[in-house]
Design a protein around this motif. Structure first.
Motif, PDB file in Angstrom:
ATOM      1  N   LYS A 152      -2.450  22.175  47.230  1.00  0.00           N
ATOM      2  CA  LYS A 152      -2.290  23.608  47.435  1.00  0.00           C
ATOM      3  C   LYS A 152      -2.948  23.967  48.757  1.00  0.00           C
ATOM      4  O   LYS A 152      -4.164  23.823  48.893  1.00  0.00           O
ATOM      5  N   PRO A 153      -2.179  24.373  49.751  1.00  0.00           N
ATOM      6  CA  PRO A 153      -2.768  24.671  51.064  1.00  0.00           C
ATOM      7  C   PRO A 153      -3.840  25.750  50.966  1.00  0.00           C
ATOM      8  O   PRO A 153      -3.587  26.869  50.543  1.00  0.00           O
ATOM      9  N   ARG A 154      -5.048  25.394  51.339  1.00  0.00           N
ATOM     10  CA  ARG A 154      -6.200  26.291  51.382  1.00  0.00           C
ATOM     11  C   ARG A 154      -7.152  25.764  52.444  1.00  0.00           C
ATOM     12  O   ARG A 154      -6.965  24.684  52.980  1.00  0.00           O
ATOM     13  N   LEU A 155      -8.214  26.491  52.731  1.00  0.00           N
ATOM     14  CA  LEU A 155      -9.238  25.974  53.648  1.00  0.00           C
ATOM     15  C   LEU A 155      -9.812  24.678  53.100  1.00  0.00           C
ATOM     16  O   LEU A 155     -10.108  23.749  53.839  1.00  0.00           O
ATOM     17  N   ALA A 156     -10.011  24.622  51.773  1.00  0.00           N
ATOM     18  CA  ALA A 156     -10.371  23.379  51.093  1.00  0.00           C
ATOM     19  C   ALA A 156      -9.156  22.970  50.266  1.00  0.00           C
ATOM     20  O   ALA A 156      -8.547  23.800  49.584  1.00  0.00           O
ATOM     21  N   LEU A 157      -8.789  21.691  50.330  1.00  0.00           N
ATOM     22  CA  LEU A 157      -7.517  21.224  49.780  1.00  0.00           C
ATOM     23  C   LEU A 157      -7.577  21.084  48.262  1.00  0.00           C
ATOM     24  O   LEU A 157      -7.914  20.034  47.730  1.00  0.00           O
ATOM     25  N   GLN A 158      -7.231  22.136  47.564  1.00  0.00           N
ATOM     26  CA  GLN A 158      -7.254  22.145  46.111  1.00  0.00           C
ATOM     27  C   GLN A 158      -5.956  21.587  45.531  1.00  0.00           C
ATOM     28  O   GLN A 158      -4.985  21.347  46.245  1.00  0.00           O
ATOM     29  N   MET A 159      -5.953  21.413  44.201  1.00  0.00           N
ATOM     30  CA  MET A 159      -4.728  21.068  43.483  1.00  0.00           C
ATOM     31  C   MET A 159      -4.015  22.349  43.076  1.00  0.00           C
ATOM     32  O   MET A 159      -4.643  23.278  42.553  1.00  0.00           O
ATOM     33  N   LYS A 160      -2.724  22.375  43.284  1.00  0.00           N
ATOM     34  CA  LYS A 160      -1.939  23.582  43.059  1.00  0.00           C
ATOM     35  C   LYS A 160      -1.978  24.023  41.597  1.00  0.00           C
ATOM     36  O   LYS A 160      -2.043  25.221  41.299  1.00  0.00           O
ATOM     37  N   HIS A 161      -1.921  23.065  40.678  1.00  0.00           N
ATOM     38  CA  HIS A 161      -1.868  23.395  39.245  1.00  0.00           C
ATOM     39  C   HIS A 161      -3.150  22.992  38.514  1.00  0.00           C
ATOM     40  O   HIS A 161      -3.170  22.911  37.290  1.00  0.00           O
ATOM     41  N   GLY A 162      -4.218  22.751  39.260  1.00  0.00           N
ATOM     42  CA  GLY A 162      -5.434  22.270  38.642  1.00  0.00           C
ATOM     43  C   GLY A 162      -5.289  20.805  38.232  1.00  0.00           C
ATOM     44  O   GLY A 162      -4.295  20.144  38.561  1.00  0.00           O
ATOM     45  N   LEU A 163      -6.287  20.301  37.513  1.00  0.00           N
ATOM     46  CA  LEU A 163      -6.251  18.920  37.021  1.00  0.00           C
ATOM     47  C   LEU A 163      -6.495  18.958  35.516  1.00  0.00           C
ATOM     48  O   LEU A 163      -7.620  18.955  35.040  1.00  0.00           O
ATOM     49  N   ARG A 164      -5.406  19.003  34.760  1.00  0.00           N
ATOM     50  CA  ARG A 164      -5.482  19.164  33.308  1.00  0.00           C
ATOM     51  C   ARG A 164      -5.593  17.792  32.635  1.00  0.00           C
ATOM     52  O   ARG A 164      -4.691  16.962  32.763  1.00  0.00           O
ATOM     53  N   ILE A 165      -6.698  17.612  31.924  1.00  0.00           N
ATOM     54  CA  ILE A 165      -6.983  16.311  31.317  1.00  0.00           C
ATOM     55  C   ILE A 165      -7.515  16.488  29.892  1.00  0.00           C
ATOM     56  O   ILE A 165      -7.880  17.583  29.466  1.00  0.00           O
ATOM     57  N   THR A 166      -7.540  15.372  29.157  1.00  0.00           N
ATOM     58  CA  THR A 166      -8.237  15.324  27.875  1.00  0.00           C
ATOM     59  C   THR A 166      -9.340  14.278  27.959  1.00  0.00           C
ATOM     60  O   THR A 166      -9.256  13.338  28.758  1.00  0.00           O
ATOM     61  N   LEU A 167     -10.353  14.441  27.140  1.00  0.00           N
ATOM     62  CA  LEU A 167     -11.531  13.586  27.183  1.00  0.00           C
ATOM     63  C   LEU A 167     -11.697  12.830  25.867  1.00  0.00           C
ATOM     64  O   LEU A 167     -11.480  13.393  24.791  1.00  0.00           O
ATOM     65  N   THR A 168     -12.086  11.577  25.973  1.00  0.00           N
ATOM     66  CA  THR A 168     -12.411  10.776  24.796  1.00  0.00           C
ATOM     67  C   THR A 168     -13.764  10.121  25.030  1.00  0.00           C
ATOM     68  O   THR A 168     -13.959   9.442  26.043  1.00  0.00           O
ATOM     69  N   LYS A 169     -14.675  10.336  24.087  1.00  0.00           N
ATOM     70  CA  LYS A 169     -16.017   9.782  24.244  1.00  0.00           C
ATOM     71  C   LYS A 169     -15.973   8.268  24.097  1.00  0.00           C
ATOM     72  O   LYS A 169     -15.329   7.726  23.199  1.00  0.00           O
ATOM     73  N   ARG A 170     -16.661   7.583  25.007  1.00  0.00           N
ATOM     74  CA  ARG A 170     -16.720   6.128  24.967  1.00  0.00           C
ATOM     75  C   ARG A 170     -17.815   5.664  24.012  1.00  0.00           C
ATOM     76  O   ARG A 170     -18.858   6.300  23.887  1.00  0.00           O
TER      77      ARG A 170
END
Length: 523
Positions: free
Chosen positions: A502-520
């Motif tokens: 996503k064009p910005r002064l700092a190069l962000q992700m356009k749609h965010g970074l959607r993840i799920t977490l699993t405890k190790r």
């Protein structure tokens, strides 16, 4: 006003022609657009190449093809009378000439200072003696062992007391998490603590809206638009308080008000505690305390009694601490989700060198630094992520005197030069045929150490005299975050989630970074 009328008439004619082509000549229009997207930007009468930029504004990768086909350097022509013409280069020889060997001739310049006026005399917006004084003061603070120890303590505390417990809850509940938002909040909180001594607590289960953080986001978006639209248009919008300029005006007011609050509170704290100007016990002070007690005999231009100067310095530190590091972490983990082989190698390296990483520990900052320095492959992977997705995607300069670049291009005094750092990392002629691949191995030498690459090729931390003074601290912070997260959790990208810049002064992700977490499981 005549120029404005001419431009409006040209835009109207351009829109009419597009409308005609779509309605009357659909097949021809399709072929025309296809050819357009695969060719050098058209230089339209009056409008110049601006239509090409606007059409490709959200397709940053399209610029790569153009730069590759023009021998790494080409001249962009903006609308007539708009002062938007620029030489765009990713040629490492040109970059070294501009940023290092002929550094004194290439400055930020008055136009960029005007575009970034919301930040005032921030270090990334100044030249000459003021910049030198600011840089010396930045280095003096960041290089203090006490300050580095404090930064380590704040980071690890926020990790252990806030971020990892949040991840535990998200993991148990199966919550989808926007990791980009988490990292931006995490870095905002840690940055504010080390800079002002105050924790805004933006990272919590409620994920509250934080006015100060939102002001930075709005300012960054508006400033980017100032780079791609004619000056008279954003000036008019600013005067009328319209669109992005309205957001920028509001962001500026927020900056002034909140910085004043922090400064007043800090001055009162110093008065109430009877803290003097002796720096012998001030190594672990936050940034605001250090600047409030600044020794003016060392920095003649800097005035610690000037609240405007202190406020602008705070903005510099917050932008550097929050946006760049959070952006780098986001892209790093985004790349890991698509490269499990790299993730496996990093985990193996952590296990080999940090056998106590998953246990309760009482490391000192120096011990921690020694351990992290052994993580060469992790260091390489972070560099590789920043090569492909640099936190600041472009650099802008202006020559004081006319010059000739190593590529043979002649440039006039006070003209614009843009270095698209994002494109530089994808140049096959610079990085090889595998330039688009995420390949940490390119940073590993034959002896197993970290391979050196010239900063004119790898500009994530800038180059020459303006090389980022917080580079080492940023790398240690990122390694600390990565180790703690990977030791505790598996991260999986949500199915179908699209990762794009996503064009910005700092190069962000356009749609965010959607993840799920699993405890190790513990070893």
């Amino acid at each position: 006003m005549a120029c404005i009328g001419l431009l409006e008439a040209s835009i109207a004619l351009f829109c009419f022609l597009i409308f005609y082509l779509f309605l009357i000549q659909k097949h021809y229009c399709y072929m025309l657009i296809k050819k357009y997207l695969q060719s050098y930007p058209w230089n339209w009468p009056v409008l110049g190449m601006l239509p090409a930029v606007l059409m490709r504004f959200n397709r940053i990768d399209d610029a790569i093809y153009i730069i590759e086909k023009t021998n790494l350097t080409f001249v962009f022509k903006g609308p007539w009378f708009a002062r938007m013409d620029a030489l765009i280069t990713v040629d490492p020889a040109n970059i070294h000439h501009i940023l290092t060997s002929n550094f004194s001739n290439y400055v930020k310049g008055p136009e960029l200072k005007e575009i970034l006026d919301v930040y005032g005399d921030a270090i990334f917006n100044t030249d000459g003696e003021l910049w030198k004084n600011l840089r010396m003061s930045f280095q003096a603070i960041l290089n203090r062992q006490g300050f580095q120890n404090m930064s380590f303590s704040v980071t690890t505390s926020k990790l252990q007391d806030v971020l990892l417990p949040l991840f535990s809850r998200f993991s148990e509940e199966g919550t989808v998490v926007d990791l980009q938002d988490v990292f931006r909040r995490f870095m905002f909180d840690t940055s504010l603590v080390t800079i002002t001594g105050s924790d805004p607590h933006s990272l919590s289960i409620e994920m509250p809206e934080v006015e100060f953080a939102e002001a930075f986001d709005n300012a960054g978006e508006a400033i980017l638009f100032r780079h791609v639209i004619p000056r008279f248009l954003w000036k008019f919008q600013n005067m009328m308080r319209l669109g992005q300029e309205k957001k920028l005006i509001e962001a500026s007011a927020t900056f002034d008000r909140i910085c004043a609050k922090y400064i007043d509170a800090k001055r009162e704290e110093i008065r109430s505690q009877g803290i003097n100007h002796d720096h012998s016990n001030g190594e672990s002070e936050d940034v605001l305390t250090s600047y409030t007690k600044l020794d003016t005999s060392k920095y003649e231009i800097l005035d610690p009694s000037d609240d405007k100067f202190i406020g602008e310095t705070l903005l510099s530190f917050i932008f550097a601490g929050r946006d760049t590091t959070a952006t780098s972490l986001t892209w790093f983990f985004g790349l890991l989700t698509k490269n499990p082989n790299v993730e496996a190698k990093i985990r193996q390296e952590i296990t080999k060198n940090l056998p106590e990483a998953s246990q309760e520990r009482s490391w000192s900052a120096s011990d921690h630094k020694e351990y992290l320095n052994k993580l060469v492959y992790l260091h390489a992977a972070l560099y590789e992520a920043m090569r492909l997705y640099p936190p600041i995607p472009f650099e802008r300069k202006s020559p004081i005197k006319s010059d000739v670049l190593p590529s043979g291009h002649k440039i006039d005094a006070n003209s614009n030069i843009i270095i698209p750092i994002y494109a530089l990392g994808r140049m096959r002629s610079v990085w090889g045929e595998d330039a688009w691949e995420f390949k940490p191995e390119r940073w590993i030498s034959e002896t197993g150490g970290l391979r050196h690459e010239p900063s004119s090729k790898f500009l994530a931390f800038n180059s020459g005299p303006r090389t980022c003074p917080g580079k080492n601290l940023a790398m240690m912070t990122m390694k600390t975050v990565v180790v703690d997260i990977l030791q505790s959790y598996d991260i999986k990208l949500v199915k179908g989630h699209k990762i794009e810049p996503k064009p910005r002064l700092a190069l962000q992700m356009k749609h965010g970074l959607r993840i799920t977490l699993t405890k190790r499981c513990s070893a």
